[in-house]
Design a protein around this motif. Structure first.
Motif, PDB file in Angstrom:
ATOM      1  N   SER A  82       0.827  -1.212   0.000  1.00 36.18           N
ATOM      2  CA  SER A  82       0.000   0.000   0.000  1.00 36.18           C
ATOM      3  C   SER A  82       0.861   1.262   0.000  1.00 36.18           C
ATOM      4  O   SER A  82       0.509   2.258  -0.646  1.00 36.18           O
ATOM      5  N   TRP A  85       1.988   2.236  -3.585  1.00 36.65           N
ATOM      6  CA  TRP A  85       1.022   2.658  -4.591  1.00 36.65           C
ATOM      7  C   TRP A  85       1.144   4.151  -4.880  1.00 36.65           C
ATOM      8  O   TRP A  85       1.321   4.967  -3.967  1.00 36.65           O
ATOM      9  N   VAL A  90      -4.075   4.274  -5.974  1.00 30.83           N
ATOM     10  CA  VAL A  90      -4.986   4.300  -4.834  1.00 30.83           C
ATOM     11  C   VAL A  90      -6.382   4.705  -5.294  1.00 30.83           C
ATOM     12  O   VAL A  90      -7.384   4.065  -4.919  1.00 30.83           O
ATOM     13  N   ARG A 129      -5.789   5.080   1.222  1.00 30.83           N
ATOM     14  CA  ARG A 129      -4.632   4.180   1.244  1.00 30.83           C
ATOM     15  C   ARG A 129      -4.639   3.346   2.541  1.00 30.83           C
ATOM     16  O   ARG A 129      -4.406   2.140   2.515  1.00 30.83           O
TER      17      ARG A 129
END
Length: 329
Positions: A82, A85, A90, A129
């Motif tokens: 995450s 990204w 996102v 996120r």
């Protein structure tokens, strides 16, 4: 005192969690109830959701089992994924679940935004996120969708799930292996199947089916794409995935399943599966852990040293479940 969910699910403590969600009043999610009503098709609903969401979230499915009135998951939070990204990634992932907002819609279309609008969008993206790496949001996408479909089918309203989901933090490899086996062997313990490969709507069925067709089943690229792959015993420069060999894990499942079916836990084969030898778990303790995991262990599960370390970090006045966790030490 009960700890808040944000302390029980903490990626800095462990990325691995066992999740259980039950139907309200223990009513039937799937299967055939006592009145002869067949809800078996709902198993496919929930399996499809479980296997689809990791394509959106930074959360991997390590194991799952869909039972008659509840389901189990073993999940891994991938914070590194995450964090890596881009803003666009996102937004695109969030839009697969929700509409987003005016600024995110305009950004994806390539329209220009003022600095103030970009600042607002950045704040929203930061929130999204975090949510895309949050087990509570992951579970919300499964349970809300299934509840709507089931209530529509039953022509009723009201709560479908029994409160919030239950979670257990898996603090080390021993806890992870025991919990995954416990989840994959659920149908065998419930006498719904005789072997892991016959256990419908489980990760064990998915993995064994794929392994039979694979030229090199232990290679992570030849394992089911929707499940977290097994990448072998811990070593330097190992790819991301579960720290065991797939064939060793499937052998462990088969061996444990035979003990459960034979109901001869006091007369176990002298030759241990390779995973148990590497983890140095006593065979009788293993059978106990793999069959009683949910009922015997508390919210934190792991070896004694790791358990005490985490409890100190979380500010516990005492160490819960210490006697049972000695089985994993």
């Amino acid at each position: 005192m009960t700890k808040p969910r944000k302390q029980l699910i903490d990626v800095t403590t462990t990325p691995y969690y066992h999740i259980v969600s039950r139907c309200v009043r223990r009513s039937f999610l799937c299967g055939v109830d006592s009145q002869g009503n067949n809800f078996e098709h709902r198993r496919q609903w929930i399996e499809d959701k479980i296997l689809a969401l990791p394509q959106i979230f930074a959360i991997h499915v390590c194991a799952f089992a869909v039972m008659s009135n509840h389901y189990h998951l073993v999940l891994e939070i991938d914070a590194a994924q995450s964090d890596a990204w881009t803003t666009e990634e996102v937004i695109q992932r969030w839009h697969m679940l929700f509409k987003g907002n005016l600024f995110s819609q305009r950004h994806i279309k390539g329209e220009s935004l003022t600095q103030a609008e970009r600042d607002v969008l950045k704040t929203c993206v930061d929130v999204w996120r975090n949510r895309l790496a949050d087990i509570s949001w992951f579970m919300r996408q499964i349970n809300e969708a299934i509840a709507r479909e089931a209530n529509h089918e039953d022509q009723c309203t009201g709560r479908f799930w029994e409160g919030r989901f239950k979670s257990q933090a898996l603090l080390d490899e021993k806890a992870l292996a025991a919990c995954m086996a416990y989840v994959d062997l659920n149908p065998i313990r419930a006498k719904m199947a005789k072997t892991p490969e016959q256990s419908d709507y489980t990760s064990a069925k998915q993995r064994t089916t794929k392994a039979k067709r694979a030229h090199s089943p232990n290679h992570h690229q030849q394992q089911p794409k929707s499940l977290r792959p097994f990448v072998g015993n811990p070593r330097q420069d190992m790819p991301a995935g579960l720290p065991f060999r797939l064939t060793d894990y499937l052998e462990l499942l088969d061996w444990t399943g035979k003990q459960i079916r034979a109901n001869k836990r006091g007369a176990i084969d002298a030759e241990l599966p390779p995973i148990l030898e590497r983890l140095n778990i006593d065979q009788k303790h293993w059978i106990y852990s793999a069959t009683q995991f949910e009922s015997r262990f508390k919210g934190l599960v792991g070896g004694v040293y790791k358990l005490k370390q985490v409890c100190h970090k979380l500010g516990y006045q005492r160490v819960p479940g210490l006697s049972n966790c000695r089985l994993l030490s």
